[in-house]
Enzyme design. Structure first.
Site, PDB file in Angstrom:
ATOM      1  N   TYR A 179      45.271 173.925 164.795  1.00 50.50           N
ATOM      2  CA  TYR A 179      44.181 174.504 164.279  1.00 50.50           C
ATOM      3  C   TYR A 179      43.573 174.985 164.978  1.00 50.50           C
ATOM      4  CZ  TYR A 179      39.699 172.589 162.167  1.00 50.50           C
ATOM      5  OH  TYR A 179      38.368 172.436 161.052  1.00 50.50           O
ATOM      6  N   PHE A 220      28.001 194.324 143.085  1.00 51.39           N
ATOM      7  CA  PHE A 220      29.109 193.744 142.852  1.00 51.39           C
ATOM      8  C   PHE A 220      28.910 192.226 142.679  1.00 51.39           C
ATOM      9  CE2 PHE A 220      33.093 191.253 143.148  1.00 51.39           C
ATOM     10  CZ  PHE A 220      33.734 192.123 142.615  1.00 51.39           C
ATOM     11  N   THR A 221      29.536 192.165 141.920  1.00 54.56           N
ATOM     12  CA  THR A 221      29.093 191.161 140.763  1.00 54.56           C
ATOM     13  C   THR A 221      28.758 189.394 142.066  1.00 54.56           C
ATOM     14  OG1 THR A 221      31.830 190.647 140.792  1.00 54.56           O
ATOM     15  CG2 THR A 221      30.255 191.120 139.024  1.00 54.56           C
ATOM     16  N   ARG A 270      34.560 195.028 132.449  1.00 56.93           N
ATOM     17  CA  ARG A 270      33.154 195.197 133.812  1.00 56.93           C
ATOM     18  C   ARG A 270      31.895 195.778 132.620  1.00 56.93           C
ATOM     19  NH1 ARG A 270      34.637 193.063 138.812  1.00 56.93           N
ATOM     20  NH2 ARG A 270      33.873 191.762 136.918  1.00 56.93           N
ATOM     21  N   LYS A 326      42.486 193.380 148.921  1.00 57.14           N
ATOM     22  CA  LYS A 326      42.452 194.519 147.972  1.00 57.14           C
ATOM     23  C   LYS A 326      43.265 195.241 149.215  1.00 57.14           C
ATOM     24  CE  LYS A 326      38.884 193.098 145.962  1.00 57.14           C
ATOM     25  NZ  LYS A 326      38.835 191.382 145.869  1.00 57.14           N
ATOM     26  N   ASP A 382      30.281 197.309 152.901  1.00 58.71           N
ATOM     27  CA  ASP A 382      31.870 196.489 152.142  1.00 58.71           C
ATOM     28  C   ASP A 382      32.730 196.780 152.581  1.00 58.71           C
ATOM     29  OD1 ASP A 382      33.744 194.936 150.874  1.00 58.71           O
ATOM     30  OD2 ASP A 382      32.200 194.477 148.762  1.00 58.71           O
ATOM     31  N   PHE A 442      31.071 186.538 133.436  1.00 62.77           N
ATOM     32  CA  PHE A 442      32.554 186.834 133.140  1.00 62.77           C
ATOM     33  C   PHE A 442      33.806 186.207 133.322  1.00 62.77           C
ATOM     34  CE2 PHE A 442      33.481 188.144 137.218  1.00 62.77           C
ATOM     35  CZ  PHE A 442      32.511 188.588 138.090  1.00 62.77           C
TER      36      PHE A 442
HETATM   37  N1  F0G Z   1      33.796 193.205 146.930  1.00 65.86           N
HETATM   38  C1  F0G Z   1      34.042 193.968 146.132  1.00 65.86           C
HETATM   39  C2  F0G Z   1      33.666 195.922 146.471  1.00 65.86           C
HETATM   40  C3  F0G Z   1      35.276 193.724 145.772  1.00 65.86           C
HETATM   41  O1  F0G Z   1      35.590 194.370 144.875  1.00 65.86           O
HETATM   42  C4  F0G Z   1      35.216 192.340 145.623  1.00 65.86           C
HETATM   43  C5  F0G Z   1      36.147 191.303 144.794  1.00 65.86           C
HETATM   44  C6  F0G Z   1      34.663 191.449 146.946  1.00 65.86           C
HETATM   45  C7  F0G Z   1      34.169 192.077 147.106  1.00 65.86           C
HETATM   46  C8  F0G Z   1      34.950 189.496 146.807  1.00 65.86           C
HETATM   47  O2  F0G Z   1      36.069 189.749 147.624  1.00 65.86           O
HETATM   48  O3  F0G Z   1      37.614 188.828 145.601  1.00 65.86           O
HETATM   49  O4  F0G Z   1      38.123 188.039 148.252  1.00 65.86           O
HETATM   50  O5  F0G Z   1      36.188 187.083 147.425  1.00 65.86           O
HETATM   51  N2  F0G Z   1      36.889 191.887 143.246  1.00 65.86           N
HETATM   52  C9  F0G Z   1      38.064 191.207 142.802  1.00 65.86           C
HETATM   53  C10 F0G Z   1      38.106 192.722 141.661  1.00 65.86           C
HETATM   54  C11 F0G Z   1      37.748 190.020 142.684  1.00 65.86           C
HETATM   55  O6  F0G Z   1      38.858 192.302 140.732  1.00 65.86           O
HETATM   56  O7  F0G Z   1      36.814 193.735 141.585  1.00 65.86           O
HETATM   57  P1  F0G Z   1      37.207 188.164 146.996  1.00 65.86           P
END
Ligand code: F0G
Length: 472
Positions: free
Chosen positions: A85, A137-138, A395, A271, A228, A462
C-alpha cells in the site's frame, strides 16, 4: 515547410522504406461485421462512436489513449509489481525516471491525466482567475472551469486554419498572452497552460523558441508556466525535424530541455507513456507539491501509488523511456504520415501539416453542404464506421460543448474527425484499408444529411451524447 519524412512510400518514389524497430510476438484477432450488423450497432450507439462496443469495431482509431501495445519489457515489468500500500518499489523507480528524463524535482502519480489535471487545477487556480492556454483540451479546460478559472485561448491564429502550413501551429501567440496579462493583471493569471503537440489543433507542435519566449514573458510578469506533457515526446520529434540546431539532438535531450522552461507538468501516460493506464504530476515548487501530495490522498490514493497498481507504475517507468527512443519515434510519426500521404493523394481534406498522433479529417470541407449544427464531424465519424467498421472520433462542435455563461453551443472553427493511431498496434495494411474507407465515404459525401442530438449529458457531452439521422 520541410518535406514529409522522405522514407515513407519509398518504393513509389525510388527511395528506401522505413520499418518499425520491433517485431510482433502476440496478436489479437479482430473482425469486420457485415454491414447490416454495423447499421444495428451504430443505431444502438446513438450514432456516437464512443458508445459502440469495441467488439463491433474493426480498426479502432477512436483514440491513442491507453490503446498502445506494450513491449515484452513492459509485460515483464508487470511481474515486478510491488503491491505494498505504501512505499512501493515501483513508485521510486517511476519517480526516478520522471526526474531523470523530464527534470522536475517532485512527483505525484495519478490514475490518468485528468486525475493530475484535477489536482493542479484545484491547487493552483483561485476562483475568478484566468488560465491562458494554447487551445483548449476537453478535460483540461473542464477542470480549470470547475476550479473557478476561465480558460483563454492564446494559440497562434494559424492553428485555427486547417490548411495553413505553419511548421509550429501549436505555438503560443505572445502578443495575445501579453495582452491578457496586461488586461487582467498578472495576479489574476493562475498560470499559463501550455500543451505539447496540441491535440485539438491536429497534433501540432510547439517550437523550442516559443516555449523559451513564453518562459521569458512569464518571468517578466511573475506568472507560472505549466506543461501538459501528454505528447511531449512527439513534440520533440518535430523540433528535431524542423527547428534549426536540433537535428542532431536526441529526442530525450529535446524533451528535457523543453520541460526545463516550465515550472510543472502533468501527463496522461496513456499516450506517449506507452501504457494502458496511468498519469502523473511533477513540480519544482515545494509548497505546490505539498498541496498536491495532500490532495492526491483524497481523490486518487496514497501519494506513492496515486490510484495505480505497483505493476502499472513499473510498466510506465519502462514505457516512458521507450517512447524517447529516436527510432521508435520516427516509425511512429512515419506511420501517421503514411496515412496522411494516402489521403492527400486522393485530395481528401485533412488538417495540414500532418501532426503527431492522428490524421484529422476536415468535416467542414468534406461536407460543405452541412451547417455546423447538423454535426458534420459526428456525421462523418458515423458514416466511416458504417462503410468499413473503422472507428474515429468527433472533434468539433460536440466536443467543444456549451459556453458555461450563455449556455449556447460553442462553434469552433475546427470541425474535425480524428483518425487516431494507437502506438505499435496496427500495420501499414490497416492504414491502407482505413485510407480506402475514407475515400469511399468521400465519394458518397453528397448523400450525407447530418444528425440531430437527442440526448445531451451535462459534462463532456461528446462521450455520451446520442443522435438520430436527419431524413430530408
Ligand atoms: N491532456 C491531453 C492533451 C489529452 O489528450 C488527454 C486525453 C488528457 C490531457 C487527459 O488524459 O485521458 O488520461 O485522463 N486525451 C484522450 C484523447 C482522451 O483521446 O485525446 P486522460
Amino acid at each position: 515547410m520541410p518535406d514529409p519524412i522522405p522514407q515513407t512510400m519509398g518504393q513509389q518514389f525510388g527511395r528506401r522504406s522505413w520499418a518499425e524497430p520491433w517485431k510482433i510476438k502476440m496478436v489479437e484477432p479482430i473482425r469486420l461485421l457485415p454491414r447490416p450488423e454495423r447499421e444495428r450497432a451504430l443505431a444502438e450507439a446513438g450514432y456516437n462512436t464512443f458508445l459502440l462496443r469495441s467488439e463491433d469495431v474493426y480498426i479502432d482509431l477512436l483514440t491513442d489513449s491507453g490503446t498502445s501495445a506494450m513491449s515484452d519489457r513492459q509485460w515483464a515489468a508487470l511481474m515486478l509489481g510491488d503491491e505494498a500500500y505504501a512505499g512501493s518499489r515501483n513508485f521510486y523507480n517511476l519517480e526516478e525516471v520522471v526526474r531523470t528524463y523530464f527534470g522536475y524535482r517532485y512527483f505525484v502519480p495519478t490514475h490518468q491525466g485528468r486525475g493530475a489535471e484535477h489536482l493542479i487545477s484545484q491547487i493552483a487556480i483561485r476562483p475568478g482567475q484566468y488560465v491562458p492556454g494554447n487551445m483548449y483540451f476537453t478535460t483540461t479546460r473542464l477542470h480549470q472551469e470547475l476550479a473557478g478559472g476561465t480558460f483563454v485561448d492564446v494559440i497562434v491564429d494559424e492553428a485555427h486554419d486547417p490548411t495553413h502550413l505553419h511548421p509550429f501551429k501549436g505555438n503560443v501567440d505572445l502578443d495575445k498572452l501579453e495582452a491578457l496579462i496586461r488586461r487582467v493583471g498578472p495576479e489574476q493569471v493562475a498560470y499559463v497552460s501550455l500543451a505539447a503537440t496540441v491535440n485539438m489543433a491536429g497534433g501540432q507542435p510547439v517550437s523550442m523558441a516559443n516555449v523559451r519566449a513564453v518562459r521569458e514573458l512569464c518571468d517578466r510578469h511573475g506568472v507560472r508556466l505549466f506543461l501538459d506533457a501528454t505528447r511531449v515526446a512527439e513534440n520533440a520529434f518535430f523540433i528535431q525535424e524542423r527547428e534549426p540546431g536540433y537535428a542532431d539532438k536526441p529526442i530525450a535531450a529535446i524533451v528535457k530541455e523543453f520541460c526545463s522552461y516550465t515550472d510543472a507538468a502533468w501527463m496522461s501516460a496513456k499516450k506517449d507513456g506507452l501504457v494502458n493506464i496511468g498519469g502523473w504530476l511533477a513540480l519544482n515548487d515545494w509548497d505546490l507539491f505539498e498541496k498536491a501530495r495532500n490532495l492526491v490522498v483524497v481523490y486518487e490514493g496514497l501519494h506513492t501509488y496515486g490510484g495505480l497498481a505497483g505493476r502499472d507504475m513499473e510498466a510506465m517507468a519502462v514505457g516512458l523511456v521507450e517512447a524517447l527512443q529516436d527510432d521508435y519515434m520516427a516509425a511512429r510519426i512515419g506511420q501517421v504520415r503514411y496515412l496522411g500521404e494516402l489521403l492527400t493523394r486522393w485530395d481528401i481534406p485533412i488538417v495540414q501539416p500532418v501532426g503527431g498522433h492522428a490524421i484529422f479529417l476536415d468535416a467542414k470541407r468534406f461536407y460543405p453542404h452541412l451547417p455546423q449544427d447538423r454535426f458534420p464531424a459526428q456525421t462523418l465519424a458515423a458514416e466511416l464506421y458504417l462503410d468499413s467498421g473503422v472507428r474515429a472520433m468527433e472533434r468539433g462542435i460536440v466536443s467543444a460543448g456549451r459556453d458555461p455563461v450563455t449556455g449556447d453551443h460553442r462553434y469552433p472553427k475546427l470541425e474535425l474527425v480524428r483518425l487516431t493511431i494507437p502506438r505499435r498496434v496496427y500495420t501499414q495494411a490497416h492504414m491502407d484499408v482505413t485510407g480506402e474507407a475514407v475515400k469511399a465515404v468521400y465519394e458518397n459525401r453528397e448523400r450525407a444529411r447530418g444528425l440531430r442530438m437527442v440526448y445531451e449529458p451535462q459534462y463532456l457531452r461528446f462521450f455520451q451524447a446520442r443522435f438520430e439521422p436527419i431524413a430530408d
